[in-house]
Design a protein around this motif. Structure first.
Motif, PDB file in Angstrom:
ATOM      1  N   THR A   1      -5.540  20.731  -3.594  1.00 16.16           N
ATOM      2  CA  THR A   1      -4.446  20.223  -2.763  1.00 16.16           C
ATOM      3  C   THR A   1      -3.119  20.506  -3.462  1.00 16.16           C
ATOM      4  OG1 THR A   1      -5.908  18.424  -2.042  1.00 16.16           O
ATOM      5  CG2 THR A   1      -3.572  18.216  -1.501  1.00 16.16           C
TER       6      THR A   1
ATOM      7  N   ASP B   1       0.845  -1.199   0.000  1.00 15.95           N
ATOM      8  CA  ASP B   1       0.000   0.000   0.000  1.00 15.95           C
ATOM      9  C   ASP B   1       0.882   1.250   0.000  1.00 15.95           C
ATOM     10  OD1 ASP B   1      -2.355  -1.481   0.079  1.00 15.95           O
ATOM     11  OD2 ASP B   1      -2.261  -1.635   2.276  1.00 15.95           O
TER      12      ASP B   1
ATOM     13  N   ASP C   1       4.759  12.382   2.687  1.00 17.83           N
ATOM     14  CA  ASP C   1       3.644  11.509   3.036  1.00 17.83           C
ATOM     15  C   ASP C   1       2.409  11.853   2.216  1.00 17.83           C
ATOM     16  OD1 ASP C   1       5.212  10.264   4.898  1.00 17.83           O
ATOM     17  OD2 ASP C   1       4.464  11.444   6.599  1.00 17.83           O
ATOM     18  N   LEU C   2       1.684  10.808   1.857  1.00 13.74           N
ATOM     19  CA  LEU C   2       0.474  11.007   1.052  1.00 13.74           C
ATOM     20  C   LEU C   2      -0.674  11.481   1.921  1.00 13.74           C
ATOM     21  CD1 LEU C   2       0.539   7.822  -1.218  1.00 13.74           C
ATOM     22  CD2 LEU C   2       0.738  10.181  -1.980  1.00 13.74           C
ATOM     23  N   THR C   3      -1.374  12.478   1.430  1.00 12.81           N
ATOM     24  CA  THR C   3      -2.644  12.882   2.021  1.00 12.81           C
ATOM     25  C   THR C   3      -3.753  12.492   1.054  1.00 12.81           C
ATOM     26  OG1 THR C   3      -2.566  15.083   1.013  1.00 12.81           O
ATOM     27  CG2 THR C   3      -1.539  14.832   3.188  1.00 12.81           C
ATOM     28  N   GLU C   4      -4.984  12.565   1.512  1.00 11.74           N
ATOM     29  CA  GLU C   4      -6.090  12.123   0.667  1.00 11.74           C
ATOM     30  C   GLU C   4      -6.158  12.915  -0.628  1.00 11.74           C
ATOM     31  OE1 GLU C   4      -8.985   9.778  -0.683  1.00 11.74           O
ATOM     32  OE2 GLU C   4      -7.845   9.497   1.171  1.00 11.74           O
ATOM     33  N   GLY C   5      -5.877  14.207  -0.561  1.00 10.12           N
ATOM     34  CA  GLY C   5      -5.957  15.042  -1.748  1.00 10.12           C
ATOM     35  C   GLY C   5      -4.852  14.782  -2.752  1.00 10.12           C
TER      36      GLY C   5
ATOM     37  N   GLN D   1      -8.650  19.459  -8.919  1.00 15.63           N
ATOM     38  CA  GLN D   1      -8.035  18.582  -7.923  1.00 15.63           C
ATOM     39  C   GLN D   1      -6.671  19.111  -7.507  1.00 15.63           C
ATOM     40  OE1 GLN D   1      -9.280  15.588  -6.662  1.00 15.63           O
ATOM     41  NE2 GLN D   1      -7.472  15.288  -5.373  1.00 15.63           N
TER      42      GLN D   1
ATOM     43  N   TYR E   1       1.803  13.924  -7.294  1.00 17.06           N
ATOM     44  CA  TYR E   1       0.559  13.280  -6.880  1.00 17.06           C
ATOM     45  C   TYR E   1       0.609  11.802  -7.252  1.00 17.06           C
ATOM     46  CZ  TYR E   1      -1.089  18.109  -6.704  1.00 17.06           C
ATOM     47  OH  TYR E   1      -1.222  19.447  -6.431  1.00 17.06           O
TER      48      TYR E   1
ATOM     49  N   SER F   1      -7.269  10.232  -9.411  1.00 15.63           N
ATOM     50  CA  SER F   1      -7.760   9.174 -10.285  1.00 15.63           C
ATOM     51  C   SER F   1      -7.125   9.287 -11.665  1.00 15.63           C
ATOM     52  CB  SER F   1      -9.282   9.250 -10.418  1.00 15.63           C
ATOM     53  OG  SER F   1      -9.746   8.388 -11.450  1.00 15.63           O
TER      54      SER F   1
ATOM     55  N   GLY G   1      -7.825   1.115  -7.103  1.00 16.96           N
ATOM     56  CA  GLY G   1      -6.882   1.501  -6.071  1.00 16.96           C
ATOM     57  C   GLY G   1      -5.464   1.138  -6.396  1.00 16.96           C
TER      58      GLY G   1
ATOM     59  N   ARG H   1      -4.037  11.833  -3.821  1.00 20.46           N
ATOM     60  CA  ARG H   1      -4.394  10.660  -4.618  1.00 20.46           C
ATOM     61  C   ARG H   1      -5.311  11.111  -5.743  1.00 20.46           C
ATOM     62  NH1 ARG H   1      -3.646   5.658  -1.629  1.00 20.46           N
ATOM     63  NH2 ARG H   1      -2.837   6.143   0.452  1.00 20.46           N
TER      64      ARG H   1
END
Length: 410
Positions: free
Chosen positions: A374, A322, A351-355, A370, A379, A359, A386, A357
């Motif tokens: 962020t 992951d 570190d990855l943040t939700e924003g 998008q 990105y 698509s 996923g 990620r």
């Protein structure tokens, strides 16, 4: 009075397309914040105070002829008129804002400025019908206000301050409505013309080009027409002297209006060209292939694996595969070659943040939105399942954005 949708961004409301980048931050100002009706900030630009002073002076001179007994108080009355007039302009802009919000179009802000107001709508209408309605509601509200002020004249005594104010507001709102209904971008009438041509041709770009060039023709007509109409409008021989103050004022007003219309029409063309080419900005097409590495992997080893795989990015993953972080390209470039075997990739990772990620299916305005929401340098691009697809660099998007804008019009 002329409205932009965009804006802003990629603005209508607003000439920003050429200088907008994918990570350009949202504007938080634009003048003095007056409030947030319907959640949309309303700003008064510094140029408004110049116009308010000019209106106060001009209207004060008219009051001196109509109600000479007012004396110096006429300027207080004139200032009230200036504020009331711009309150009417705000109602005009709020009509656009409410319609935009009703259609699900975000509005960045409303700005009251030199010659009226601007509603900065961030996205384009999806259909020509909505575009027509969105443009028409502003002049419609101005006409309604003119009608209400006209009816108000019946409730006051003629020749009084309220009567003069109501008459002035009626005429000014009528002028705002008629002016904005002129069929050329960036005016509301130009957007209505664009919507009609869009409906007939099936192509929004065709409507924009036609309405923008009509706007440029309108700018030329204003530049020439206002001074000529003023000169031929029944003045005395002395007043008709083109060297007089009235003629100079009319010529200056015509030049300012013409410049605003011409510039707005050009900005509308640039915005339309940008929107037509935005689909070229695809996350899948711009993404760099990446290889997964664990946090304790030496940088030299990670780069070796990337070179073998033909990849250009590193993604830090946990024991289950992951993704946890993205190794920053700028940080890699800052590590000398002889140090790379001794530096773990985790020391260079963000570190990855939700924003962060994104698509792989994102493209065009959705992708830019998008990235603006962020801000980051890289990105993680993922499939709908996923699964890691790769890493998207903001610099790559910026270059693609500039390249799309630089292409000659087709």
């Amino acid at each position: 009075m002329a409205d932009t949708d965009n804006g802003g961004r990629p603005q209508p409301g607003s000439g920003e397309a050429a200088k907008s980048g994918p990570n350009r931050p949202r504007e938080s100002g634009g003048g003095i914040l007056m409030g947030r009706p319907f959640g949309v900030p309303v700003y008064v630009a510094p140029s408004w105070f110049v116009v308010a002073a000019l209106i106060t002076w001009v209207f004060g001179g008219q009051l001196d002829r109509v109600l000479p007994e007012l004396g110096g108080i006429r300027y207080l009355v004139s200032l009230f008129f200036a504020v009331a007039f711009y309150a009417s302009v705000l109602v005009h802009e709020l009509a656009h804002t409410v319609a935009a919000l009703r259609f699900g179009l975000p509005v960045r802000r409303i700005q009251l400025q030199f010659f009226g107001g601007v509603s900065e709508i961030e996205k384009e209408s999806e259909t020509p019908g909505r575009e027509f309605v969105l443009a028409f509601v502003g002049p419609l509200l101005s006409l309604v206000l003119a009608g209400l002020f006209y009816l108000g004249l019946y409730a006051v005594e003629p020749g009084t301050v309220p009567a003069v104010l109501l008459a002035g507001l009626m005429i000014s709102n009528l002028i705002v409505a008629v002016f904005n209904l002129l069929p050329g971008l960036p005016l509301d009438g130009g957007r209505m013309l664009r919507a009609v041509i869009w409906k007939v041709s099936g192509r929004p770009m065709t409507g924009t080009v036609a309405a923008a060039w009509t706007g440029r023709a309108l700018a030329v007509a204003v530049l020439i027409g206002i001074p000529l109409l003023s000169y031929a409008g029944g003045f005395t021989d002395e007043q008709r002297d083109f060297g007089g103050l009235d003629s100079v004022t009319d010529a200056l007003l015509a030049a300012i209006l013409a410049a605003i219309i011409w510039t707005g029409a050009g900005n509308s063309l640039r915005m339309a060209r940008l929107r037509e080419r935005l689909p070229e900005l695809s996350a899948r097409a711009l993404t760099r292939r990446a290889v997964p590495v664990t946090a304790d992997t030496p940088l030299s080893e990670g780069l070796r694996r990337a070179n073998e795989a033909g990849a250009r990015a590193l993604v830090v993953v946990d024991g289950q595969g992951d993704p946890l972080a993205i190794v920053r390209e700028a940080a890699i470039a800052g590590v000398p070659g002889h140090r790379r075997p001794w530096v773990a990739v985790s020391a260079l990772a963000q570190d990855l943040t939700e924003g962060m990620r994104v698509s792989a299916e994102l493209a065009g305005e959705g992708l830019l939105e998008q990235l603006r929401t962020t801000p980051a340098t890289e990105y993680l691009v993922v499939e709908e399942s996923g699964e890691i697809y790769g890493v998207l660099s903001a610099a790559d998007v910026e270059r693609a954005f500039v390249a799309a804008m630089a292409k000659p019009a087709g």
